[in-house]
Design an enzyme around this catalytic site. Structure first.
Site, PDB file in Angstrom:
ATOM      1  CG  ASP A 142      -2.015   0.945   1.315  1.00 54.69           C
ATOM      2  OD1 ASP A 142      -2.337   1.312   0.191  1.00 54.69           O
ATOM      3  OD2 ASP A 142      -2.491   1.231   2.064  1.00 54.69           O
ATOM      4  N   GLY A 143       0.285   2.216  -0.492  1.00 53.94           N
ATOM      5  CA  GLY A 143       1.133   3.741  -0.447  1.00 53.94           C
ATOM      6  C   GLY A 143       1.459   4.112  -1.950  1.00 53.94           C
ATOM      7  N   GLY A 179      -0.032   5.374  -4.469  1.00 61.02           N
ATOM      8  CA  GLY A 179      -0.682   6.749  -4.817  1.00 61.02           C
ATOM      9  C   GLY A 179       0.129   7.820  -4.209  1.00 61.02           C
ATOM     10  NE  ARG A 180      -1.471   6.724   1.162  1.00 60.84           N
ATOM     11  CZ  ARG A 180      -1.442   5.941   2.091  1.00 60.84           C
ATOM     12  NH1 ARG A 180      -1.138   6.200   3.403  1.00 60.84           N
ATOM     13  NH2 ARG A 180      -1.776   4.645   1.729  1.00 60.84           N
ATOM     14  NE  ARG A 240      -4.466   6.803  -7.071  1.00 64.67           N
ATOM     15  CZ  ARG A 240      -4.370   6.485  -5.800  1.00 64.67           C
ATOM     16  NH1 ARG A 240      -4.139   7.415  -4.821  1.00 64.67           N
ATOM     17  NH2 ARG A 240      -4.441   5.078  -5.322  1.00 64.67           N
ATOM     18  CB  THR A 250     -13.417  -7.813  -4.446  1.00 64.01           C
ATOM     19  OG1 THR A 250     -13.399  -7.618  -2.864  1.00 64.01           O
ATOM     20  CG2 THR A 250     -12.891  -8.994  -4.691  1.00 64.01           C
ATOM     21  CG  ASN A 277      -8.236  -1.956  -5.044  1.00 68.51           C
ATOM     22  OD1 ASN A 277      -7.226  -3.029  -4.985  1.00 68.51           O
ATOM     23  ND2 ASN A 277      -8.447  -0.947  -4.165  1.00 68.51           N
ATOM     24  CD1 TRP A 278     -13.278  -4.909  -8.667  1.00 68.62           C
ATOM     25  CD2 TRP A 278     -12.838  -4.366 -10.604  1.00 68.62           C
ATOM     26  NE1 TRP A 278     -12.709  -6.069  -9.246  1.00 68.62           N
ATOM     27  CE2 TRP A 278     -12.478  -5.647 -10.563  1.00 68.62           C
ATOM     28  CE3 TRP A 278     -12.496  -3.456 -11.866  1.00 68.62           C
ATOM     29  CZ2 TRP A 278     -11.864  -6.447 -11.577  1.00 68.62           C
ATOM     30  CZ3 TRP A 278     -11.935  -4.426 -12.673  1.00 68.62           C
ATOM     31  CH2 TRP A 278     -11.592  -5.931 -12.559  1.00 68.62           C
ATOM     32  NE  ARG A 304      -3.111  -1.321   4.518  1.00 66.90           N
ATOM     33  CZ  ARG A 304      -4.174  -0.960   4.139  1.00 66.90           C
ATOM     34  NH1 ARG A 304      -4.919  -1.980   4.489  1.00 66.90           N
ATOM     35  NH2 ARG A 304      -4.550  -0.449   3.142  1.00 66.90           N
ATOM     36  CB  SER A 326      -7.795  -3.331   3.428  1.00 67.51           C
ATOM     37  OG  SER A 326      -7.605  -2.072   3.847  1.00 67.51           O
TER      38      SER A 326
HETATM   39  C1  IPE Z   1      -5.327  -2.833  -0.058  1.00 66.95           C
HETATM   40  O1  IPE Z   1      -5.125  -1.506  -0.147  1.00 66.95           O
HETATM   41  C2  IPE Z   1      -5.258  -3.541  -1.261  1.00 66.95           C
HETATM   42  C3  IPE Z   1      -4.346  -3.601  -1.807  1.00 66.95           C
HETATM   43  C4  IPE Z   1      -3.241  -3.288  -1.480  1.00 66.95           C
HETATM   44  C5  IPE Z   1      -4.215  -4.291  -3.293  1.00 66.95           C
HETATM   45  P1  IPE Z   1      -6.002  -0.159  -0.219  1.00 66.95           P
HETATM   46  O2  IPE Z   1      -5.247   1.150  -0.641  1.00 66.95           O
HETATM   47  O3  IPE Z   1      -7.117  -0.558  -1.559  1.00 66.95           O
HETATM   48  O4  IPE Z   1      -7.065  -0.191   0.913  1.00 66.95           O
HETATM   49  P2  IPE Z   1      -7.842   1.105   1.782  1.00 66.95           P
HETATM   50  O5  IPE Z   1      -8.777   1.576   0.638  1.00 66.95           O
HETATM   51  O6  IPE Z   1      -6.798   2.038   2.108  1.00 66.95           O
HETATM   52  O7  IPE Z   1      -8.366   0.332   2.785  1.00 66.95           O
HETATM   53  C1  IPE Z   2      -1.710   0.077  -3.318  1.00 65.68           C
HETATM   54  O1  IPE Z   2      -1.252   1.650  -3.332  1.00 65.68           O
HETATM   55  C2  IPE Z   2      -1.738  -0.373  -4.689  1.00 65.68           C
HETATM   56  C3  IPE Z   2      -3.036  -0.848  -4.829  1.00 65.68           C
HETATM   57  C4  IPE Z   2      -4.183  -0.781  -3.972  1.00 65.68           C
HETATM   58  C5  IPE Z   2      -3.413  -1.404  -6.213  1.00 65.68           C
HETATM   59  P1  IPE Z   2      -2.499   2.554  -3.260  1.00 65.68           P
HETATM   60  O2  IPE Z   2      -2.844   2.736  -4.894  1.00 65.68           O
HETATM   61  O3  IPE Z   2      -3.556   2.197  -2.658  1.00 65.68           O
HETATM   62  O4  IPE Z   2      -1.849   3.721  -2.735  1.00 65.68           O
HETATM   63  P2  IPE Z   2      -2.599   4.892  -1.695  1.00 65.68           P
HETATM   64  O5  IPE Z   2      -2.936   4.056  -0.591  1.00 65.68           O
HETATM   65  O6  IPE Z   2      -3.512   5.696  -2.381  1.00 65.68           O
HETATM   66  O7  IPE Z   2      -1.530   5.714  -1.506  1.00 65.68           O
HETATM   67 MG    MG Z   3      -4.065   2.379  -0.592  1.00 67.88          MG
END
Ligand code: IPE
Ligand code: IPE
Ligand code: MG
Length: 247
Positions: A28-29, A31-32, A41, A74, A76-77, A193, A201
């Site tokens: 995770d992370g 995008g940030r 992103r 599921t 992330n859609w 995580r 999540s």
């Molecule tokens: C969990 O991360 C899913 C994956 C890493 C693929 P998310 O970024 O989707 O989770 P939330 O929305 O912060 O709970």
């Molecule tokens: C995890 O990074 C990758 C996926 C969930 C596919 P994010 O895209 O959730 O990144 P943040 O949490 O928005 O920073």
């Molecule tokens: Mg995320």
């Protein structure tokens, strides 16, 4: 057999006799990481590839046999259509570019998740090819959780039991486990995580009942094997009791 690094030494701080068999990561992370650099992103997802492969190499180095990575949930859609489209194409191209390398390292690739109509057929094809190529490998099993949800997995297991005509009296924990996506997947010993989020999540809900959870502020694209080793060292300091008392 446990494998040491190229110098023949085991990474310092890790007890070679107590390496977790199964480590699962919520990557995770991304995008940030990208926003902080003024990037789109999707650039963060691209940068996550190096982290993924360094983690795989680190896991091989210390003899982790099962590594499970959360790549797409599921839920992330719900993201913008362009980001979803990018992630589908990215995962497909990653398989094409990297599967031979994983195969050469003795990694068996598997995918956990729903094969529903939203996953483009060409992505499914690449997944199937990667599974077929690597299915005899046993050094490590890399399970990519893709279009994966822990609740969906439990729903699918219960549906399979009902479809098989299982009487209620026969539904127990063993029966449910036998109908999960991979009944042979051991429960994760350690779940890591990244990105400073303290939640699950919808990852591996059934399997992580007694997993040790380690959270790090590192954003996934910055994650390297050293961060994995630190998480393993933290795991090794924990005392697992499974509801019992200290022995
Ligand atoms: C969990 O991360 C899913 C994956 C890493 C693929 P998310 O970024 O989707 O989770 P939330 O929305 O912060 O709970
Ligand atoms: C995890 O990074 C990758 C996926 C969930 C596919 P994010 O895209 O959730 O990144 P943040 O949490 O928005 O920073
Ligand atoms: Mg995320």
């Amino acid at each position: 057999m446990t494998v040491a690094d190229a110098s023949g030494r085991f990474p310092p701080g890790i007890d070679p006799s107590h390496v977790p068999a199964h480590v699962a990561c919520v990557m995770d992370g991304n995008g940030r990481w990208a926003s902080r650099r003024g990037l789109a992103r999707t650039e963060g997802h691209a940068a996550g590839e190096e982290a993924l492969f360094d983690a795989v190499e680190g896991a091989l180095e210390i003899g982790i046999s099962w590594l499970t990575m959360f790549a797409f949930s599921t839920e992330n859609w719900r993201r913008p259509r362009d980001e979803v489209r990018y992630l589908m194409g990215f995962n497909e191209s990653l398989l094409v570019r990297r599967r031979d390398e994983l195969h050469d390292k003795g990694v068996r690739i598997r995918f956990a998740g729903r094969r529903d109509w939203r996953v483009p057929r060409r992505v499914l094809r690449r997944m199937d090819e990667s599974v077929a190529l690597t299915e005899a490998n046993r050094r490590m099993t890399l399970t990519m959780a893709f279009n994966y949800g822990g609740r969906a997995e439990i729903v699918d297991a219960v549906r399979a039991l009902v479809a098989a005509g299982t009487p209620a009296s026969r539904i127990d924990e063993k029966a449910i486990r036998a109908h999960l996506y991979f009944p042979d997947l051991p429960d994760p010993d350690l779940v890591v995580r990244t990105s400073g989020e303290y939640r699950v999540s919808n990852f591996l809900l059934w399997q992580l009942a007694y997993s040790e959870l380690v959270f790090t502020d590192v954003l996934w694209p910055d994650f390297r094997r050293q961060d994995l080793f630190e998480a393993v060292a933290e795991y090794q300091r924990r005392e697992r009791r499974y509801g019992g008392v200290r022995s």
